[in-house]
Scaffold this motif. Structure first.
Motif, PDB file in Angstrom:
ATOM      1  N   VAL A 188      36.908  28.090  -6.284  1.00 17.09           N
ATOM      2  CA  VAL A 188      38.238  28.465  -5.811  1.00 17.09           C
ATOM      3  C   VAL A 188      38.846  29.479  -6.780  1.00 17.09           C
ATOM      4  CG1 VAL A 188      40.552  27.608  -5.318  1.00 17.09           C
ATOM      5  CG2 VAL A 188      38.546  26.235  -4.708  1.00 17.09           C
TER       6      VAL A 188
ATOM      7  N   ASP B  47      37.470  25.066  -9.976  1.00 19.03           N
ATOM      8  CA  ASP B  47      38.615  25.963 -10.118  1.00 19.03           C
ATOM      9  C   ASP B  47      38.829  26.225 -11.598  1.00 19.03           C
ATOM     10  OD1 ASP B  47      41.104  27.178 -10.392  1.00 19.03           O
ATOM     11  OD2 ASP B  47      42.238  25.421  -9.721  1.00 19.03           O
TER      12      ASP B  47
ATOM     13  N   TYR C  59      47.959  22.967  -2.688  1.00 24.53           N
ATOM     14  CA  TYR C  59      46.644  23.039  -3.339  1.00 24.53           C
ATOM     15  C   TYR C  59      45.909  21.708  -3.184  1.00 24.53           C
ATOM     16  CZ  TYR C  59      43.323  23.363  -7.284  1.00 24.53           C
ATOM     17  OH  TYR C  59      42.199  23.357  -8.087  1.00 24.53           O
TER      18      TYR C  59
END
Length: 206
Positions: free
Chosen positions: A49, A113, A129
């Motif tokens: 991500v 991420d 998120y």
């Protein structure tokens, strides 16, 4: 929440000015690779991500991973990675999406991420998120998240950021995740400055 067009414009302009001179740049994504390999296998479906131009995808391809997806709001950033990879970019799925509005069309075994979450400075953005992460994973999936720690910089790439300690990231993950490990590590920028990152690995349990 900043509009998507504003976000896209900011990051496209940032990447168009070059990647290797930016504070986030690293020739190899060592911390990410170590964390991913500690909790998963090369057969995992992996989403990076906010991957942008990151070299993580190169390192994972070198390690034998083949089910790779990179998501970023900036096509300019991902184009740098595609150009660098050449034909190997065909082994990667590239998604131009805003993480706060995106909903996955598949579930992943591993969510990675490095440095997206700390740009989401409001409770609304952080909630969006988390919803995206839940929708893109399943019980048994693993998440690996790297964010600025308590001693991280006040801004990055001209934007305000939020800092996380171990308790704050655990609260964001909530009862759906069980923490595997947490570690603070320093990233050295191309200009030689040290940035504190908090790395968290967790398993989704429900």
């Amino acid at each position: 929440m900043a509009s998507e067009d504003t976000t896209v414009g900011h990051w496209d302009a940032t990447y168009s000015a070059g990647d290797t001179n930016r504070s986030w740049y690293q020739p190899h994504a060592q911390a990410s690779v170590e964390a991913i390999q500690a909790v998963g296998t090369v057969s995992d479906t992996v989403i990076d991500v906010g991957g942008g131009a990151s070299t993580l995808v190169d390192d994972l391809l070198d390690a034998g991973y083949r089910e790779l997806t990179v998501l970023d709001v900036s096509n300019e950033g991902m184009q740098i990675a595609r150009d660098r990879l050449g034909q190997r970019s065909d082994h990667v799925r590239w998604l131009v999406e805003d993480i706060t509005t995106w909903r996955a069309d598949q579930v992943f075994d591993l969510w990675h991420d490095r440095a997206v979450l700390h740009f989401l400075t409001t409770a609304l953005q952080q909630s969006a998120y988390r919803e995206a992460m839940l929708q893109a994973t399943h019980p048994g999936s693993t998440v690996v998240i790297g964010v600025f720690g308590p001693n991280g910089p006040p801004q990055c790439s001209g934007l305000d950021v939020v800092h996380f300690d171990e308790t704050k990231i655990k609260q964001l993950l909530g009862p759906d995740f069980a923490i595997i490990s947490q570690e603070r590590r320093e990233h050295t920028t191309p200009s030689g400055n040290a940035q504190e990152f908090l790395w968290t690995s967790a398993t989704r349990i429900r």
